[in-house]
Design an enzyme around this catalytic site. Structure first.
Site, PDB file in Angstrom:
ATOM      1  N   LYS A  53       0.842  -1.200   0.000  1.00  0.00           N
ATOM      2  CA  LYS A  53       0.000   0.000   0.000  1.00  0.00           C
ATOM      3  C   LYS A  53       0.875   1.247   0.000  1.00  0.00           C
ATOM      4  O   LYS A  53       0.653   2.179  -0.772  1.00  0.00           O
ATOM      5  CB  LYS A  53      -0.893   0.027   1.247  1.00  0.00           C
ATOM      6  CG  LYS A  53      -2.117  -0.864   1.146  1.00  0.00           C
ATOM      7  CD  LYS A  53      -2.825  -0.953   2.486  1.00  0.00           C
ATOM      8  CE  LYS A  53      -3.837  -2.091   2.443  1.00  0.00           C
ATOM      9  NZ  LYS A  53      -4.322  -2.481   3.755  1.00  0.00           N
ATOM     10  N   GLN A  97      -5.292  -1.352   9.624  1.00  0.00           N
ATOM     11  CA  GLN A  97      -5.191  -2.692   9.034  1.00  0.00           C
ATOM     12  C   GLN A  97      -5.856  -3.738   9.932  1.00  0.00           C
ATOM     13  O   GLN A  97      -5.615  -3.784  11.136  1.00  0.00           O
ATOM     14  CB  GLN A  97      -3.707  -3.032   8.819  1.00  0.00           C
ATOM     15  CG  GLN A  97      -3.435  -4.366   8.173  1.00  0.00           C
ATOM     16  CD  GLN A  97      -3.820  -4.420   6.696  1.00  0.00           C
ATOM     17  OE1 GLN A  97      -3.932  -3.402   6.021  1.00  0.00           O
ATOM     18  NE2 GLN A  97      -4.020  -5.621   6.196  1.00  0.00           N
ATOM     19  N   ASP A 120     -11.801   2.675   3.653  1.00  0.00           N
ATOM     20  CA  ASP A 120     -12.199   1.269   3.511  1.00  0.00           C
ATOM     21  C   ASP A 120     -13.698   1.136   3.261  1.00  0.00           C
ATOM     22  O   ASP A 120     -14.167   0.074   2.858  1.00  0.00           O
ATOM     23  CB  ASP A 120     -11.908   0.513   4.821  1.00  0.00           C
ATOM     24  CG  ASP A 120     -10.519  -0.102   4.857  1.00  0.00           C
ATOM     25  OD1 ASP A 120     -10.076  -0.609   3.818  1.00  0.00           O
ATOM     26  OD2 ASP A 120      -9.901  -0.089   5.937  1.00  0.00           O
TER      27      ASP A 120
HETATM   28  N1  GUN Z   1      -6.903  -6.499   5.961  1.00  0.00           N
HETATM   29  C1  GUN Z   1      -6.941  -7.205   4.794  1.00  0.00           C
HETATM   30  N2  GUN Z   1      -7.537  -6.469   3.830  1.00  0.00           N
HETATM   31  C2  GUN Z   1      -7.887  -5.293   4.408  1.00  0.00           C
HETATM   32  C3  GUN Z   1      -8.526  -4.121   3.902  1.00  0.00           C
HETATM   33  O1  GUN Z   1      -8.929  -4.015   2.738  1.00  0.00           O
HETATM   34  N3  GUN Z   1      -8.684  -3.106   4.792  1.00  0.00           N
HETATM   35  C4  GUN Z   1      -8.268  -3.194   6.088  1.00  0.00           C
HETATM   36  N4  GUN Z   1      -8.471  -2.135   6.892  1.00  0.00           N
HETATM   37  N5  GUN Z   1      -7.667  -4.271   6.579  1.00  0.00           N
HETATM   38  C5  GUN Z   1      -7.481  -5.304   5.733  1.00  0.00           C
END
Ligand code: GUN
Length: 292
Positions: A53, A97, A120
């Site tokens: 990311k 996350q 998200d």
């Molecule tokens: N953990 C795995 N995929 C994601 C996601 O798309 N967003 C978040 N916040 N945590 C994750």
């Protein structure tokens, strides 16, 4: 045209468009979108996600801020960090996350992120806006799926769409997006009777169950569009392998269009996160999203 939907190429194109929007925001509004990612603990898969990311955020010209906290971090300390980021004008998107350590209440943390900085689409306000057709932020994975479907099929109006899986992160928002596109939507799950028959009625079949190769080719209607959200690590013939929820070998000979694993939905998710961050930065500054 091949029936394979190339998510990697699509994501690359989308990131190019995002980079162009970011450069316009910088030049015309002196605005550099900033994304903060918070990681608690040392889950190896999460560390890989977070690294990717950050790399892609910087590549499209945005600011990336990482907060890595130890697994013992208290809920109060995490909430205090989110509050600080909520009040930081250089940060336009906040992503905590998941999964979080067990002693931390996940939904409490997600709802503490200001909904205009939620990238998200997990905040209750954005969940509600999606459910009522409002103008909120849409969860990244379903957003990537709907973009690929519309790109390949054009209008989805009137199509029978079946979503297998009812999670808050994929299944439910995916169903809402398909409904917005005027599909006739069925949400199927582990208790669904005659799952094979339900799947065979689908013009659009979205698999998001997290079970390796659960959906065989003879559950797929000839010519249907198949979107495979599953990312399952398996071992076969002594080799580690990544497979989806759909049996690609049999389904790809029946489907009109199909996303592979890897290289389908996966690459689109981070690209959509970047898209959501730009969208939120524009919203916070009351600027229309620039053309790509
Ligand atoms: N953990 C795995 N995929 C994601 C996601 O798309 N967003 C978040 N916040 N945590 C994750």
């Amino acid at each position: 045209m091949s029936n394979i939907i190339d998510g990697k190429a699509f994501a690359e194109k989308l990131r190019g468009e995002i980079a162009s929007r970011v450069s316009k925001l910088k030049a015309q509004h002196n605005l550099t979108p900033g994304l903060a990612v918070v990681l608690v603990g040392e889950d190896p898969a999460s560390e890989v996600y977070v690294r990717n990311k950050a790399k892609q955020t910087v590549e499209v010209g945005m600011e990336s801020i990482e907060h890595k906290l130890p697994a013992e971090t208290t809920e109060a300390d995490l909430l205090a960090l989110v509050e600080k980021l909520n009040n930081d004008k250089t940060i336009h998107g906040i992503l905590v996350q998941l999964p979080l350590p067990e002693h931390i209440n996940e939904s409490k943390v997600l709802d503490s992120i200001h909904y205009e900085k939620d990238v998200d689409g997990f905040h209750l306000m954005n969940v509600g806006l999606l459910g009522t057709g409002g103008d909120g932020v849409v969860p990244c994975t379903p957003l990537g799926c709907i973009m690929m479907l519309k790109d390949r099929l054009g209008s989805l109006s009137g199509m029978n769409a079946v979503v297998v899986g009812r999670s808050n992160i994929v299944g439910k928002p995916m169903a809402n997006l398909l409904l917005q596109e005027s599909c006739t939507v069925t949400i199927a799950h582990s208790r669904t009777q005659d799952l094979a028959g339900v799947c065979r009625g689908a013009d659009i079949l979205v698999a998001a169950v997290g079970r390796p190769e659960m959906i065989p080719g003879d559950w797929v209607k000839p010519g249907a569009a198949v979107i495979d959200v599953g990312i399952n690590r398996i071992e076969r013939d002594g080799k580690k392998k990544l497979v989806g929820d759909v049996d690609f070998a049999s389904a790809s000979s029946v489907a009109g269009a199909i996303t592979p694993v890897p290289g389908g939905v996966g690459p689109m998710t981070i690209a959509c996160l970047l898209h959501n961050t730009v969208q939120q930065a524009c919203r916070q500054h009351d600027i229309a999203l620039p053309d790509a």
